[in-house]
Write an enzyme that holds these catalytic residues in place. Structure first.
Site, short mmCIF file in Angstrom:
data_model
loop_
_atom_site.label_atom_id
_atom_site.label_comp_id
_atom_site.label_asym_id
_atom_site.label_seq_id
_atom_site.Cartn_x
_atom_site.Cartn_y
_atom_site.Cartn_z
N ARG A 204 0.85 -1.19 0.00
CA ARG A 204 0.00 0.00 0.00
C ARG A 204 0.89 1.23 0.00
O ARG A 204 1.84 1.32 0.78
CB ARG A 204 -0.89 -0.01 1.25
N SER A 207 -0.18 8.10 1.57
CA SER A 207 0.35 9.45 1.79
C SER A 207 -0.06 9.96 3.16
O SER A 207 -1.23 9.83 3.56
CB SER A 207 -0.17 10.41 0.71
N CYS A 209 -1.40 11.78 6.28
CA CYS A 209 -2.53 12.68 6.50
C CYS A 209 -2.65 12.89 7.99
O CYS A 209 -3.29 12.08 8.68
CB CYS A 209 -3.82 12.09 5.92
N CYS A 222 -8.88 8.78 5.35
CA CYS A 222 -7.48 8.35 5.32
C CYS A 222 -7.09 7.46 6.50
O CYS A 222 -6.40 6.45 6.33
CB CYS A 222 -6.56 9.58 5.26
N GLY A 248 -1.46 16.22 2.28
CA GLY A 248 -2.37 17.01 1.44
C GLY A 248 -2.12 16.83 -0.05
O GLY A 248 -2.18 17.80 -0.79
N ASP A 281 -3.32 16.79 -8.20
CA ASP A 281 -2.51 15.90 -7.37
C ASP A 281 -1.05 16.21 -7.63
O ASP A 281 -0.55 16.00 -8.73
CB ASP A 281 -2.82 14.43 -7.71
N ARG A 283 1.54 14.84 -6.08
CA ARG A 283 2.44 13.78 -5.60
C ARG A 283 3.31 13.19 -6.71
O ARG A 283 2.90 13.08 -7.86
CB ARG A 283 1.63 12.66 -4.95
#
Length: 359
Positions: A204, A207, A209, A222, A248, A281, A283
């Protein structure tokens, strides 16, 4: 790399940085923050004031941008101290950003500041160079900085590790990885015995949070996804949860709170980010790929609802043998957030949203 790191920290403190290159020298500072002292005065005396912003901020304000990063030429001595989220100041022209201006915005993004940079041409070189020589003002070559920014996240170093038993997976080990510039640290949560893992290792990419994972915020799912993923990986025979420093969607806590404030005013999560100058996004999954390579994992079963994560691993040469959904609860407070992710970002959430509608 060292010069880039220092420049980012200077900008986070509100200290101007000098970017040099073929397009000329430019002083840069973030739009946000408080600026005072000798360097602030030096900046204010500069010529040709300009504001560098993203197409997302311009689109949110109703402008058509000529490129993804844009320079607004401002009137002389018209440096705005602050702007409301999504606001664009009066300007004389709108131009595609130069390489130096792209570097400026890249540094702000890396420092998790709002992507809006004020830039001026130094008023006098004989005033700037003594400050550079004395170390008071940092000078950064635009070409070298651009190359360093492009390579960030591609290399990680294994720093430390320890056994950390969890409520849902007692045999668990944490390994901390640090990126090359030292600014971001990520965790690999090793669940179970690696020698007993399935051939396609359950993983997994989660990110960070803070509001959801730690404080159980009702605005997102999350925290529940995190704990359910640990439980699912354990049930599948063990694997890895990569806990990534990407608060975020990688805009940082300060901007995340700004975005939540805009959502209170009626915007959805993506439009709120756009008002701040961010895309849907922000990321980058290069650090996750580097961590998996360090752990010698090449074939995975990916626990995700996000098609971008699957695509990022596949494009990096990691075989995704299977995908498994991982959900949290749909609540009154997070329904709009989840619906936006499904409808506008393509997340695979229809089944849980439909199931909840029929309940």
């Amino acid at each position: 790399m060292y010069q880039l790191e220092r420049a980012i920290f200077d900008l986070r403190r509100g200290v101007p940085v000098l970017i040099t290159g073929a397009d000329g020298d430019r002083l840069v500072r973030p739009l946000e923050g408080h600026h005072e002292g000798e360097l602030a005065t030096l900046f204010e005396r500069g010529a040709q004031p300009r504001l560098v912003v993203t197409q997302h901020r311009l689109a949110a304000a109703g402008y058509q941008a000529p490129s993804d990063i844009v320079t607004l030429l401002l009137s002389a001595q018209a440096l705005p101290e602050t702007l409301a989220e999504g606001e664009v100041p009066p300007h004389e022209a709108m131009l595609p950003a130069t390489s130096a201006e792209r570097v400026a915005l890249g540094m702000l993004r890396r420092g998790q500041l709002m992507p809006a940079a004020l830039m001026v041409t130094p008023a006098a070189e004989d005033e700037v160079q003594p400050m550079v020589a004395a170390g008071t003002l940092l000078a950064l070559d635009a070409g070298e900085a651009e190359l360093a920014l492009a390579n960030l996240g591609r290399a990680v170093t294994r720093i430390s590790e320890a056994r950390v038993p969890l409520a849902d997976a007692e045999v668990t080990r944490f390994i901390l990885f640090r990126e090359a510039d030292g600014m971001r640290e990520h965790l690999a949560v090793i669940i179970g015995d690696p020698h007993a893992w399935p051939a396609a290792v359950p993983i997994r990419l989660h990110s960070a949070c803070l509001t959801g994972d730690l404080f159980a915020s009702l605005l997102c799912d999350c925290g529940e996804q995190l704990r359910n993923a640990v439980r699912d990986i354990h049930a599948l025979g063990g694997g890895v949860l990569l806990y990534l420093d990407q608060e975020g969607r990688d805009i940082g806590m300060a901007n995340k709170l700004r975005a939540i404030g805009l959502q209170e005013a009626g915007l959805d999560t993506l439009d709120a980010d756009a008002c701040l100058g961010f895309g849907h996004d922000e990321r980058c999954y290069a650090p996750a790929v580097a961590m998996l390579e360090n752990l010698d994992i090449q074939r995975v079963q990916l626990l995700t609802n996000n098609p971008r994560k699957l695509a990022a691993l596949t494009e990096a040469g990691i075989e995704v043998a299977k995908r498994q959904a991982v959900y949290g609860r749909v609540t009154e407070q997070n329904r709009a957030y989840l619906t936006t992710k499904a409808g506008r970002s393509g997340h695979w959430l229809e089944s849980i949203l439909d199931q909840d509608d029929s309940a």
